[in-house]
Every structure is written in structure tokens, then in C-alpha cells.
Design an enzyme around this catalytic site. Sequence first.
Site, PDB file in Angstrom:
ATOM      1  N   GLU A 194       0.696  -0.736  -0.130  1.00 40.67           N
ATOM      2  CA  GLU A 194       0.442  -0.070   0.241  1.00 40.67           C
ATOM      3  C   GLU A 194       1.167   1.108  -0.315  1.00 40.67           C
ATOM      4  O   GLU A 194       0.786   2.360  -0.356  1.00 40.67           O
ATOM      5  CB  GLU A 194      -1.090   0.206   1.607  1.00 40.67           C
ATOM      6  CG  GLU A 194      -1.687  -1.286   1.088  1.00 40.67           C
ATOM      7  CD  GLU A 194      -3.093  -1.381   2.390  1.00 40.67           C
ATOM      8  OE1 GLU A 194      -3.819  -1.414   2.199  1.00 40.67           O
ATOM      9  OE2 GLU A 194      -2.926  -0.270   3.226  1.00 40.67           O
ATOM     10  N   HIS A 205     -10.376   1.095  -0.029  1.00 42.17           N
ATOM     11  CA  HIS A 205     -10.947   0.077   1.317  1.00 42.17           C
ATOM     12  C   HIS A 205     -12.624   0.266   1.003  1.00 42.17           C
ATOM     13  O   HIS A 205     -12.560  -0.828   1.736  1.00 42.17           O
ATOM     14  CB  HIS A 205     -10.589   0.612   2.553  1.00 42.17           C
ATOM     15  CG  HIS A 205      -9.170   0.853   2.964  1.00 42.17           C
ATOM     16  ND1 HIS A 205      -7.598   1.344   1.697  1.00 42.17           N
ATOM     17  CD2 HIS A 205      -8.061  -0.523   3.525  1.00 42.17           C
ATOM     18  CE1 HIS A 205      -6.118   1.054   2.261  1.00 42.17           C
ATOM     19  NE2 HIS A 205      -7.296  -0.067   3.311  1.00 42.17           N
TER      20      HIS A 205
END
Length: 323
Positions: free
Chosen positions: A156, A190
Site C-alpha cells: 500500500e 478500502h
Amino acid sequence: MNILTYLEEETLPPLSVGFAGTLSVAYTVLYVLPFYLSATTRPSPTLSRDAPSVIRARIRFVSISVTLATIATSYVLSARANASHLDILRLFGWCPIGLVEVAKSLLLTAILFAGPILEKAVIESGWKDWLRGQTLHESLSSWIGWRNYVAGPVSEEILFRSLLVPLHFLTPMSPNRVILLTPLYFGIAHVHHFYEFVLTHPHTSLAPCIIRSLIQFSYTTIFGWYATFLFVRTGNVIAVILVHTFCNWAGLPRVWGQVEPRVAIGGPVHRGKEDSGSEESREREGSVGWSIVYYVFLVAGAVGFQQNLWTLTQSPRALANFG
């Protein structure tokens, strides 16, 4: 190479905001979409995202996605900004490592989490497990631990900080706007957990699922702002990865409720009737006392974080100067 210095010497920025935004959306889709294209990575009412087989398959797909995005970004920086191989590594925050920046970033984050650290280390007596290395061993001995503390933070931060931030610095956007806007991709990435949660919890009503997703989007975006700020100020993606790992371990700080010491597991303690009431009273008093200490540390940590935010992130390797 300070990329803003490069831009100041150019009549026009090498990239448009639209082009950088399009690449960012493409990278985000490339990161998330493989989770649902294969039966090995797609959760179902009978297959959790925490299943080891799902985690292993997702790590493989994520590694491929991040590698492809890194190659594409390197090409753009080289072709559009005439950046050398060393310049690209510096813009990615991969070189030099900068151990001082790593230490200062972790210190700043630890100050912010002074309350949770106190709770885990002292109130719950976690320091004993830390000294024995038990916590680290338990965390990394499962695939969930590898996802939360290794694969997740590494992939990420490389994608959403190391790659997206330099791309946006090649546009007319100011550093402040880059720090404000690029974490939105991280937060949006997300949102897919909403679908996963609905899929694996078919009996849960829609409203709690939406609220849960909005909360997750909010705190991931807030963390993204902090991580992007650290990355721009230090030019060090290793520091940001370790901060991400630390925050995943610490979790969201407790901001309400009573703190209670961890109860040791053991045999029953036999007390007389007169002893039981006084013992319970002492336990309540101890819990209240620890709660007061915790919240004092929590507030002190927030104040210390605010006071040291700029000094502990100052670095000659910064990607941009702003304030």
C-alpha cells in the site's frame, strides 16, 4: 533531486492533473480488482478474507499489481521528466534508506500513541511478552499477521505514496493539494471491504454495513494524510511503511470507556464473603486510576505530536518544501 526545483525550471509541468488522476485510478483498480476476479481471492459466505488460501493468493496478485505500477511510473518519470534511474529511486523514497528519518518518524508516531502504548505495555503487562519476543512471533506466525504487518503496509505504501505522490508532483498541483488529495485514492481502495462485509455477513442489515464502511474510509483517509505528509517531508518510504505497520499493530486509540488491566489466567482464588466486596472495590478503583493515567497520556501524546510534527519530520531528503 527536488522535483519542485525541476518544475520551477520548466514552462509547463510534464503531466496534467487529469493524466495523473487517470493513472492513479488505474493503479487503484489494478490493486483491488484482482481480489474479485479469481475464486481463490474472492470471499463468499463460506470463505472469509482471513482464510490463509485467500490471503496467500491476494498477496501474489498485489505483488504483481504493484510491480506493474512501478514499471509504468518509472517509465513516465523517465520519459516525461527526464529523470535518471537514481532520481527515480530518490523520488520513490527507496534510496538512500535514511535511518535517522525512520527513527524520527517512528518516534513521532509513538508520541501520538502514548496512551495506547501505555495500555498495551503497562496496564495489560504486554512488556513481558515484548521482551521475550512473543508478540512479534505470534504476529508473524500467521498469514493474517503477514498481511496486516508486512504485505499490506509494504504494497500500500509503495503504491499510494511512493508511486502516486511523485506523479502528482509532475502536475501543476501544489504540495499541500497533493497531500490533501492523493490519500483519497487510499481511502477509496478500502471501500471494497463494504462488499466483502455484506457478502460474508448476509444477515446484517445494510445501515450498519454502510456506517462501518464510512468509518473505515474516514480513518484510512486520515492515516493517508499523515503518511503522505511523512513521505513528502522525509522522502523515505521505509519510514512510512514502518509507521503503517506500527499503526496496524496499535489500532485505533481508545477515546472513551474505562481501561482495565489484563486479568492473569490461572486457578480460582478463594475468598471469604468479607474479602470479595473489598477486592472488587479495589479492582474498580485500580481500573479508574489506570483510566485516568491512560487519558492523561493520550492527551499529552496528542499535544506532543502537535509540537514535534515539523521538527521530527524535517529532512534534507524532503521531496518538497512547504508549510
